[in-house]
Scaffold this active site. Structure first.
Site, short mmCIF file in Angstrom:
data_model
loop_
_atom_site.label_atom_id
_atom_site.label_comp_id
_atom_site.label_asym_id
_atom_site.label_seq_id
_atom_site.Cartn_x
_atom_site.Cartn_y
_atom_site.Cartn_z
CG ASP A 16 -7.66 -3.80 -7.10
OD1 ASP A 16 -7.36 -4.05 -8.27
OD2 ASP A 16 -7.28 -2.81 -6.53
CG HIS A 44 -2.67 -11.37 -0.53
ND1 HIS A 44 -1.95 -10.18 -0.17
CD2 HIS A 44 -1.84 -12.50 -0.36
CE1 HIS A 44 -0.84 -10.43 0.74
NE2 HIS A 44 -0.60 -11.86 0.35
N PRO A 77 6.31 6.18 -3.31
CG PRO A 77 4.24 7.17 -2.95
CD PRO A 77 4.64 5.90 -3.45
CB ALA A 107 2.09 3.37 -9.30
P1 OAD Z 1 0.41 -1.50 2.02
O1 OAD Z 1 -0.60 -0.54 2.59
O2 OAD Z 1 1.10 -2.45 2.94
O3 OAD Z 1 1.51 -0.58 1.35
C1 OAD Z 1 1.30 0.21 0.02
C2 OAD Z 1 2.43 0.94 -0.30
O4 OAD Z 1 2.08 1.49 -1.54
C3 OAD Z 1 3.42 1.86 0.50
O5 OAD Z 1 4.58 1.17 0.52
C4 OAD Z 1 3.01 3.11 -0.01
O6 OAD Z 1 4.09 3.92 0.46
C5 OAD Z 1 2.68 2.90 -1.36
N1 OAD Z 1 1.89 3.95 -2.01
C6 OAD Z 1 0.96 4.62 -1.82
N2 OAD Z 1 0.61 5.33 -2.48
C7 OAD Z 1 1.23 5.07 -3.67
C8 OAD Z 1 1.02 5.53 -5.01
N3 OAD Z 1 0.33 6.64 -5.46
N4 OAD Z 1 1.97 5.09 -6.13
C9 OAD Z 1 2.93 3.90 -5.68
N5 OAD Z 1 2.87 3.50 -4.34
C10 OAD Z 1 2.05 4.08 -3.48
O7 OAD Z 1 -0.19 -2.32 0.86
P2 OAD Z 1 0.40 -3.83 0.40
O8 OAD Z 1 1.98 -3.67 0.33
O9 OAD Z 1 -0.25 -4.28 -0.92
O10 OAD Z 1 -3.33 -8.73 2.41
O11 OAD Z 1 0.05 -4.94 1.55
C11 OAD Z 1 0.26 -6.29 1.41
C12 OAD Z 1 -0.89 -7.01 1.97
O12 OAD Z 1 -1.22 -6.56 3.39
C13 OAD Z 1 -2.34 -6.81 1.45
O13 OAD Z 1 -2.58 -7.71 0.13
C14 OAD Z 1 -3.35 -7.16 2.47
C15 OAD Z 1 -2.50 -6.54 3.40
O14 OAD Z 1 -2.84 -7.02 5.16
C16 OAD Z 1 -4.33 -9.31 2.62
O15 OAD Z 1 -5.31 -8.80 2.44
C17 OAD Z 1 -4.23 -10.85 2.74
#
Ligand code: OAD
Length: 261
Positions: A112, A127, A230, A247
């Site tokens: 985004d 990404h 969280p 966050a």
């Molecule tokens: P994930 O969905 O794997 O992880 C999201 C993280 O955000 C989790 O650890 C949640 O606990 C945390 N979370 C949820 N709500 C939150 C909040 N309000 N504040 C802080 N943290 C919160 O997403 P990513 O780690 O971004 O790749 O995933 C990595 C990649 O996997 C993405 O970029 C995407 C996906 O496949 C591609 O599309 C190439």
């Protein structure tokens, strides 16, 4: 998170020392930073995108070549959601860090543009971006209509646009499973991580490589790493802390602490 529990977590002497000493700061963000803007994460139970959609049918080159309308329609649905969303307090706090004498680099796995719309310039998108599609055949950037429709398409099948340069099919500008990350951004991310003294890892599960190496490199290079999530997460490598909570609550507090040193 109550403000009292936040104060207790923030009072940790090691954490305070790391915040006081920080000069070269990296923010490394994942889907969780945009969660409070209403953008779904990938792996949270029940609501995560990969809990409800099959990445093999939507996020690979083979999936696009087999069913371009399905894939393009799904990414347009996500793009419309982002266009209708607003940056939240976490994006804004991160952008505020740039207006200080800290050296700041923002590295994101998100596709985004909420960091940019909050005011962060020069974000490294590891990404790719929903907003920068390109031709699948010749790689030419494709310009999306300036006044994009704002109604979510509901995941309808949509025909991908045709490239103005070679008449090939336009594809989403995101990195799919099995594809290489943008080389220059990845190298810059690794170098900045190796050279920072504080890395804030915000809202990522840290399971997708090579991006997940960024906080590991920072820790192994001696930087302090604070995970804001969280779900409590520690890599068990070096000087790291986990701040449990959303966050949008933590980032304004952390930034206030950094600014009041
Ligand atoms: P994930 O969905 O794997 O992880 C999201 C993280 O955000 C989790 O650890 C949640 O606990 C945390 N979370 C949820 N709500 C939150 C909040 N309000 N504040 C802080 N943290 C919160 O997403 P990513 O780690 O971004 O790749 O995933 C990595 C990649 O996997 C993405 O970029 C995407 C996906 O496949 C591609 O599309 C190439």
């Amino acid at each position: 998170m109550t403000s009292q529990s936040a104060d207790v977590q923030l009072r940790d002497p090691g954490l305070q020392a790391a915040l006081c000493a920080a000069q070269r700061v990296v923010v490394f963000s994942g889907a969780g930073v945009s969660a409070e803007s209403g953008i779904a994460t990938f792996r949270d139970s029940l609501i995560g995108l990969w809990q409800n959609f099959d990445p093999a049918r939507l996020a690979t080159v083979a999936a696009f070549e087999q069913d371009p309308e399905l894939v393009w329609g799904w990414y347009e649905w996500r793009r419309m959601q982002v266009l209708a969303a607003q940056p939240n307090a976490a994006h804004l706090a991160i952008a505020a860090l740039a207006n200080t004498n800290l050296e700041l680099t923002v590295i994101t796995q998100n596709v985004d543009d909420l960091h940019e719309r909050a005011g962060s310039a020069q974000v490294l998108h590891l990404h790719g971006s929903l907003h920068q599609p390109r031709c699948h055949a010749c790689g030419e950037a494709h310009r999306l209509p300036p006044e994009a429709p704002r109604e979510p398409t509901g995941g309808r099948r949509l025909s991908p646009p045709i490239c103005a340069h070679c008449a090939g099919m336009v594809r989403p500008g995101v990195v799919w499973f099995g594809e290489a990350l943008p080389e220059h951004s990845l190298q810059q991310a690794f170098e900045t991580a190796a050279d920072c003294d504080l890395l804030l890892s915000v809202g990522t599960s840290g399971v997708v490589y090579p991006a997940a190496q960024v906080p590991e490199i920072a820790l192994r290079s001696g930087a302090a790493v604070i995970h804001i999530n969280p779900q409590r997460q520690l890599l068990g490598i070096g000087r790291e802390w986990a701040l449990a909570g959303p966050a949008a609550e933590w980032m304004p507090r952390l930034v206030k602490t950094l600014l009041s040193r």
